[in-house]
Design an enzyme around this catalytic site. Structure first.
Site, mmCIF file in Angstrom:
data_model
loop_
_atom_site.group_PDB
_atom_site.id
_atom_site.type_symbol
_atom_site.label_atom_id
_atom_site.label_comp_id
_atom_site.label_asym_id
_atom_site.label_seq_id
_atom_site.Cartn_x
_atom_site.Cartn_y
_atom_site.Cartn_z
ATOM 1 N N ARG A 1 -16.220 0.884 1.129
ATOM 2 C CA ARG A 1 -15.707 0.705 2.480
ATOM 3 C C ARG A 1 -16.021 1.906 3.371
ATOM 4 O O ARG A 1 -16.270 3.016 2.901
ATOM 5 C CB ARG A 1 -14.192 0.489 2.454
ATOM 6 C CG ARG A 1 -13.756 -0.844 1.929
ATOM 7 C CD ARG A 1 -12.237 -0.948 1.793
ATOM 8 N NE ARG A 1 -11.734 -0.096 0.710
ATOM 9 C CZ ARG A 1 -10.448 0.012 0.387
ATOM 10 N NH1 ARG A 1 -9.534 -0.642 1.079
ATOM 11 N NH2 ARG A 1 -10.069 0.774 -0.620
ATOM 12 N N LYS B 1 -9.880 6.009 1.745
ATOM 13 C CA LYS B 1 -9.033 6.386 0.621
ATOM 14 C C LYS B 1 -8.581 7.829 0.704
ATOM 15 O O LYS B 1 -9.177 8.660 1.397
ATOM 16 C CB LYS B 1 -9.780 6.156 -0.699
ATOM 17 C CG LYS B 1 -9.966 4.691 -1.048
ATOM 18 C CD LYS B 1 -8.630 3.948 -1.165
ATOM 19 C CE LYS B 1 -7.813 4.391 -2.359
ATOM 20 N NZ LYS B 1 -6.488 3.720 -2.418
ATOM 21 N N TYR C 1 -5.559 5.868 4.088
ATOM 22 C CA TYR C 1 -4.590 5.429 3.088
ATOM 23 C C TYR C 1 -4.281 6.626 2.200
ATOM 24 O O TYR C 1 -5.194 7.327 1.748
ATOM 25 C CB TYR C 1 -5.156 4.286 2.248
ATOM 26 C CG TYR C 1 -5.300 2.984 3.002
ATOM 27 C CD1 TYR C 1 -4.183 2.291 3.453
ATOM 28 C CD2 TYR C 1 -6.559 2.449 3.277
ATOM 29 C CE1 TYR C 1 -4.316 1.106 4.161
ATOM 30 C CE2 TYR C 1 -6.700 1.266 3.975
ATOM 31 C CZ TYR C 1 -5.566 0.598 4.422
ATOM 32 O OH TYR C 1 -5.701 -0.575 5.123
ATOM 33 N N GLU D 1 -0.787 3.231 5.402
ATOM 34 C CA GLU D 1 0.194 2.302 4.825
ATOM 35 C C GLU D 1 1.618 2.533 5.317
ATOM 36 O O GLU D 1 2.498 1.702 5.078
ATOM 37 C CB GLU D 1 0.163 2.387 3.285
ATOM 38 C CG GLU D 1 0.784 3.634 2.690
ATOM 39 C CD GLU D 1 -0.119 4.867 2.746
ATOM 40 O OE1 GLU D 1 0.331 5.933 2.288
ATOM 41 O OE2 GLU D 1 -1.262 4.764 3.237
ATOM 42 N N SER E 1 -3.934 -5.848 2.383
ATOM 43 C CA SER E 1 -3.049 -6.682 1.564
ATOM 44 C C SER E 1 -3.547 -8.119 1.539
ATOM 45 O O SER E 1 -3.497 -8.792 0.505
ATOM 46 C CB SER E 1 -1.612 -6.628 2.107
ATOM 47 O OG SER E 1 -1.080 -5.326 2.003
ATOM 48 N N ASP F 1 -1.235 1.328 -6.756
ATOM 49 C CA ASP F 1 -1.426 2.559 -5.990
ATOM 50 C C ASP F 1 -0.098 3.151 -5.511
ATOM 51 O O ASP F 1 -0.063 4.280 -5.010
ATOM 52 C CB ASP F 1 -2.389 2.360 -4.814
ATOM 53 C CG ASP F 1 -2.033 1.191 -3.930
ATOM 54 O OD1 ASP F 1 -0.917 0.648 -4.069
ATOM 55 O OD2 ASP F 1 -2.862 0.810 -3.085
#
Length: 351
Positions: free
Chosen positions: A15, A75, A94, A118, A134, A269
């Site tokens: 990503r 990430k 995130y 998040e 999600s 996670d």
């Protein structure tokens, strides 16, 4: 404002935080955007796609981090990225720090501001930057689970939807939110027998409306234990914003599952809601415990990077624009997303 988009370096993570068209919008609003070379390749976007829209390419991560004030990535940072972060950076990605105490302390020691996608939260409780991933993770859980149930993969050899003269496969889902709801839709669409556990009556009503093969139940411990024993595919999708996920299924519950069954815990996670789960990656995605296949990949949407990057960019752009325009005067949703600031843990759940 100078905004940097680095190349993701976690295993098999394809990503990118912004697709070219979204990055170009930041330039329209007067900001500078720097992109690490080849950051978009695995999502299907070449360096030329970015460069022709005015994004400035840099050769490596060191140059990228040195060029930008805001680091917008997908990430959480790992080594060697952590060594490139400075106190004057704003990290926007995130994070899932509730399950990563060592990373939490490391970010505190750096002294930067860290905002977790998040934990950006609207006044109605919705999580606009978690929702797109999600959606994808819920759908992927069923796609992947279906494959892992094939006997060549070590599964029990069950076709989830069944055919005439056979039983339907049984899918049990813990949590009926965005991820769990999408998993339920996918599993129901295949024709499986689906049971979803959630505390919220409105969610249970919506889940039942998916189809006659979907049952929504309150998560009484005895009810969960009974259904888990019969599950072909067990999906964990429990979220407590900013906190570690509670264990709803114990190791003893897993021992009682049938050999060849599959567990996929989307909440891994955040620590996972199934006691036997532990983080894995796409290089070694599964392991077997008590005869049950466990899938614990922490970046599931990274397996479909083009779809995931497009979806994330659409949700991220308005918040990134706001952050770039007013970094010292954050709106309530962005302020809710701040996990760490100037060496201090500020998010209530993390404290």
């Amino acid at each position: 404002m100078r905004i940097g988009i680095p190349k993701e370096i976690k295993p098999k993570e394809g990503r990118v935080a912004l697709i070219p068209e979204a990055a170009a919008q930041l330039i329209v609003h007067g900001h500078e955007v720097f992109m690490e070379s080849s950051a978009g390749l695995l999502s299907g976007y070449s360096d030329a796609d970015y460069e022709q829209l005015g994004i400035k390419l840099v050769a490596d991560a060191k140059s990228l981090y040195a060029s930008a004030k805001i680091i917008a990535k997908v990430k959480e940072p790992i080594e060697p990225e952590l060594g490139l972060l400075q106190a004057d950076h704003i990290l926007f990605s995130y994070l899932h720090l509730a399950a990563l105490p060592e990373l939490t302390q490391r970010l505190c020691s750096i002294g930067l501001k860290a905002i977790g996608f998040e934990t950006v939260e609207l006044s109605n409780g919705l999580l606009p930057l978690l929702a797109p991933m999600s959606d994808i993770a819920g759908r992927l859980a069923v796609q992947i689970g279906t494959h892992l149930l094939h006997s060549p993969m070590g599964g029990k050899g069950v076709l989830l939807g069944g055919v005439p003269a056979t039983e339907r496969g049984k899918v049990v889902i813990l949590g009926g939110g965005m991820a769990g709801g999408n998993a339920a839709k996918m599993a129901a669409g295949l024709g499986a027998e689906v049971i979803v556990f959630d505390r919220n009556r409105d969610k249970m009503t919506a889940l039942r409306a998916i189809g006659d093969n979907v049952t929504a139940l309150y998560p009484h411990q005895a009810s969960i234990q009974q259904c888990v024993k019969q599950a072909d595919l067990l999906i964990g999708a429990v979220l407590v914003v900013g906190e570690k996920a509670p264990h709803l299924v114990t190791e003893e519950d897993v021992r009682l599952m049938q050999a060849g069954s599959v567990i996929i815990d989307i909440s891994v996670d955040q620590g996972g809601c199934i006691e036997t789960i532990h983080p894995t990656n796409y290089e070694q995605p599964t392991y077997e415990l008590h005869g049950v296949t466990h899938f614990g990949v922490t970046n599931m949407p990274g397996g479909v990077p083009r779809t995931a990057s497009q979806s994330l960019s659409a949700s991220l752009l308005p918040f990134l624009l706001e952050l770039a325009d007013h970094p010292d005067n954050l709106s309530a949703p962005l302020q809710a997303g701040v996990n760490i600031d100037a060496g201090e843990i500020v998010h209530p759940a993390l404290r």
